[in-house]
Write a protein that holds these residues in place. Sequence first.
Motif, PDB file in Angstrom:
ATOM      1  N   ARG A   5       9.394  22.794 -23.726  1.00  0.00           N
ATOM      2  CA  ARG A   5       9.414  21.737 -24.727  1.00  0.00           C
ATOM      3  C   ARG A   5       8.871  22.200 -26.086  1.00  0.00           C
ATOM      4  O   ARG A   5       9.044  21.515 -27.099  1.00  0.00           O
ATOM      5  CB  ARG A   5       8.628  20.518 -24.230  1.00  0.00           C
ATOM      6  CG  ARG A   5       9.429  19.668 -23.252  1.00  0.00           C
ATOM      7  CD  ARG A   5      10.608  19.003 -23.953  1.00  0.00           C
ATOM      8  NE  ARG A   5      11.460  18.232 -23.038  1.00  0.00           N
ATOM      9  CZ  ARG A   5      12.678  18.569 -22.688  1.00  0.00           C
ATOM     10  NH1 ARG A   5      13.206  19.694 -23.157  1.00  0.00           N
ATOM     11  NH2 ARG A   5      13.390  17.811 -21.889  1.00  0.00           N
TER      12      ARG A   5
ATOM     13  N   VAL B  74       4.966  10.363 -13.165  1.00  0.00           N
ATOM     14  CA  VAL B  74       4.432  10.071 -14.495  1.00  0.00           C
ATOM     15  C   VAL B  74       4.083  11.355 -15.235  1.00  0.00           C
ATOM     16  O   VAL B  74       4.394  11.511 -16.414  1.00  0.00           O
ATOM     17  CB  VAL B  74       3.190   9.159 -14.397  1.00  0.00           C
ATOM     18  CG1 VAL B  74       2.499   9.048 -15.757  1.00  0.00           C
ATOM     19  CG2 VAL B  74       3.588   7.778 -13.905  1.00  0.00           C
ATOM     20  N   VAL B  75       3.450  12.293 -14.510  1.00  0.00           N
ATOM     21  CA  VAL B  75       3.088  13.574 -15.131  1.00  0.00           C
ATOM     22  C   VAL B  75       4.333  14.298 -15.626  1.00  0.00           C
ATOM     23  O   VAL B  75       4.386  14.776 -16.762  1.00  0.00           O
ATOM     24  CB  VAL B  75       2.313  14.475 -14.144  1.00  0.00           C
ATOM     25  CG1 VAL B  75       2.144  15.879 -14.719  1.00  0.00           C
ATOM     26  CG2 VAL B  75       0.942  13.875 -13.845  1.00  0.00           C
TER      27      VAL B  75
ATOM     28  N   TYR C 146       5.802  21.862 -13.874  1.00  0.00           N
ATOM     29  CA  TYR C 146       5.095  21.209 -14.966  1.00  0.00           C
ATOM     30  C   TYR C 146       4.822  22.190 -16.109  1.00  0.00           C
ATOM     31  O   TYR C 146       5.028  21.885 -17.282  1.00  0.00           O
ATOM     32  CB  TYR C 146       3.776  20.623 -14.467  1.00  0.00           C
ATOM     33  CG  TYR C 146       3.929  19.534 -13.431  1.00  0.00           C
ATOM     34  CD1 TYR C 146       4.941  18.575 -13.550  1.00  0.00           C
ATOM     35  CD2 TYR C 146       3.073  19.451 -12.343  1.00  0.00           C
ATOM     36  CE1 TYR C 146       5.090  17.581 -12.609  1.00  0.00           C
ATOM     37  CE2 TYR C 146       3.212  18.452 -11.390  1.00  0.00           C
ATOM     38  CZ  TYR C 146       4.221  17.517 -11.523  1.00  0.00           C
ATOM     39  OH  TYR C 146       4.363  16.520 -10.590  1.00  0.00           O
TER      40      TYR C 146
ATOM     41  N   THR D  27       6.368  22.278 -19.900  1.00  0.00           N
ATOM     42  CA  THR D  27       5.472  22.315 -21.061  1.00  0.00           C
ATOM     43  C   THR D  27       5.869  23.434 -22.018  1.00  0.00           C
ATOM     44  O   THR D  27       5.957  23.236 -23.233  1.00  0.00           O
ATOM     45  CB  THR D  27       4.017  22.511 -20.619  1.00  0.00           C
ATOM     46  OG1 THR D  27       3.616  21.407 -19.791  1.00  0.00           O
ATOM     47  CG2 THR D  27       3.087  22.598 -21.818  1.00  0.00           C
TER      48      THR D  27
ATOM     49  N   LEU E 234       7.323  13.102 -16.400  1.00  0.00           N
ATOM     50  CA  LEU E 234       7.956  12.405 -17.507  1.00  0.00           C
ATOM     51  C   LEU E 234       7.149  12.547 -18.790  1.00  0.00           C
ATOM     52  O   LEU E 234       7.714  12.689 -19.882  1.00  0.00           O
ATOM     53  CB  LEU E 234       8.151  10.928 -17.157  1.00  0.00           C
ATOM     54  CG  LEU E 234       9.129  10.665 -16.009  1.00  0.00           C
ATOM     55  CD1 LEU E 234       9.113   9.196 -15.613  1.00  0.00           C
ATOM     56  CD2 LEU E 234      10.544  11.092 -16.379  1.00  0.00           C
ATOM     57  N   ARG E 235       5.836  12.535 -18.678  1.00  0.00           N
ATOM     58  CA  ARG E 235       4.994  12.703 -19.865  1.00  0.00           C
ATOM     59  C   ARG E 235       5.134  14.095 -20.459  1.00  0.00           C
ATOM     60  O   ARG E 235       4.986  14.279 -21.673  1.00  0.00           O
ATOM     61  CB  ARG E 235       3.527  12.438 -19.506  1.00  0.00           C
ATOM     62  CG  ARG E 235       3.178  10.960 -19.393  1.00  0.00           C
ATOM     63  CD  ARG E 235       1.709  10.774 -19.060  1.00  0.00           C
ATOM     64  NE  ARG E 235       1.346   9.361 -19.041  1.00  0.00           N
ATOM     65  CZ  ARG E 235       0.148   8.912 -18.672  1.00  0.00           C
ATOM     66  NH1 ARG E 235      -0.793   9.776 -18.274  1.00  0.00           N
ATOM     67  NH2 ARG E 235      -0.119   7.623 -18.694  1.00  0.00           N
ATOM     68  N   LEU E 236       5.416  15.068 -19.609  1.00  0.00           N
ATOM     69  CA  LEU E 236       5.561  16.443 -20.091  1.00  0.00           C
ATOM     70  C   LEU E 236       6.936  16.696 -20.708  1.00  0.00           C
ATOM     71  O   LEU E 236       7.181  17.770 -21.248  1.00  0.00           O
ATOM     72  CB  LEU E 236       5.318  17.428 -18.943  1.00  0.00           C
ATOM     73  CG  LEU E 236       3.874  17.519 -18.449  1.00  0.00           C
ATOM     74  CD1 LEU E 236       3.782  18.448 -17.238  1.00  0.00           C
ATOM     75  CD2 LEU E 236       2.944  18.020 -19.556  1.00  0.00           C
ATOM     76  N   GLY E 237       7.815  15.716 -20.617  1.00  0.00           N
ATOM     77  CA  GLY E 237       9.119  15.856 -21.273  1.00  0.00           C
ATOM     78  C   GLY E 237      10.324  15.843 -20.372  1.00  0.00           C
ATOM     79  O   GLY E 237      11.449  16.040 -20.836  1.00  0.00           O
TER      80      GLY E 237
END
Length: 226
Positions: free
Chosen positions: A71, A91-92, A64, A68, A94-97
């Motif tokens: 990205r 979800v975490v 993760y 971060t 995918l949200r982080l990119g």
Amino acid sequence: MRENSKVMIVDDDKNITELIALYLNKEGYKTRQYNNSIEALNDFDNYLPDMIILDVMMPGIDGYEFCTQLRKKSSIPIIMLTAKGETLDKVVGLRLGADDYIVKPFEPQELIARIKAVFRRYVQKNDDQALVFPDLVINLKDYSVIYKKKKLELPHKEFELLYFIASNNNRVFTRDQILDKVWGYDFVGSTRTVDVHIKRLREKLKDNENWKIKTVWSVGYKFEVN
């Protein structure tokens, strides 16, 4: 993507990285394996991969945090690979990119299929997007360049070089890195080729107060945007 696209494989389990590399190499991809996430992140600018297969649970920095940090400077595809299968973890990521998420254990052929699917989406996404700067529009979809409201005819390699450095604006690339990404890893010419193409681009694209093709002495070139 080209068959010789480069994939960075990051997992603290050496057996996993070797297995993935074996299957990817058979498909024509170039790979580099990392069992240390910090080492992989530090080597990113040197290796310049086209995709990253990234494990989540690793010592040092986890997937993760890796995602971060990456990205902040790159939008290349990332497929996260982990033993965690909970919806929240996905979800975490995918949200982080991350672009996709595969749970261990996995079938190698499924991983290959996902890699190809992510590459297709990534290429389509970038094909549909033009790079827009003051007095300059670079469109990969039809290989067109509009400079000061006039269409500029560029040979393919000049266009690909311009698109590459402009889409990674403000990042410095060595001549070897440019050769690798634009001409391909198996190109047998010299780095002088890059200098010649840069010179031709400069003759056709005069520096703008908002952007310029800049020489970074003893290193290489960058497309500098103010």
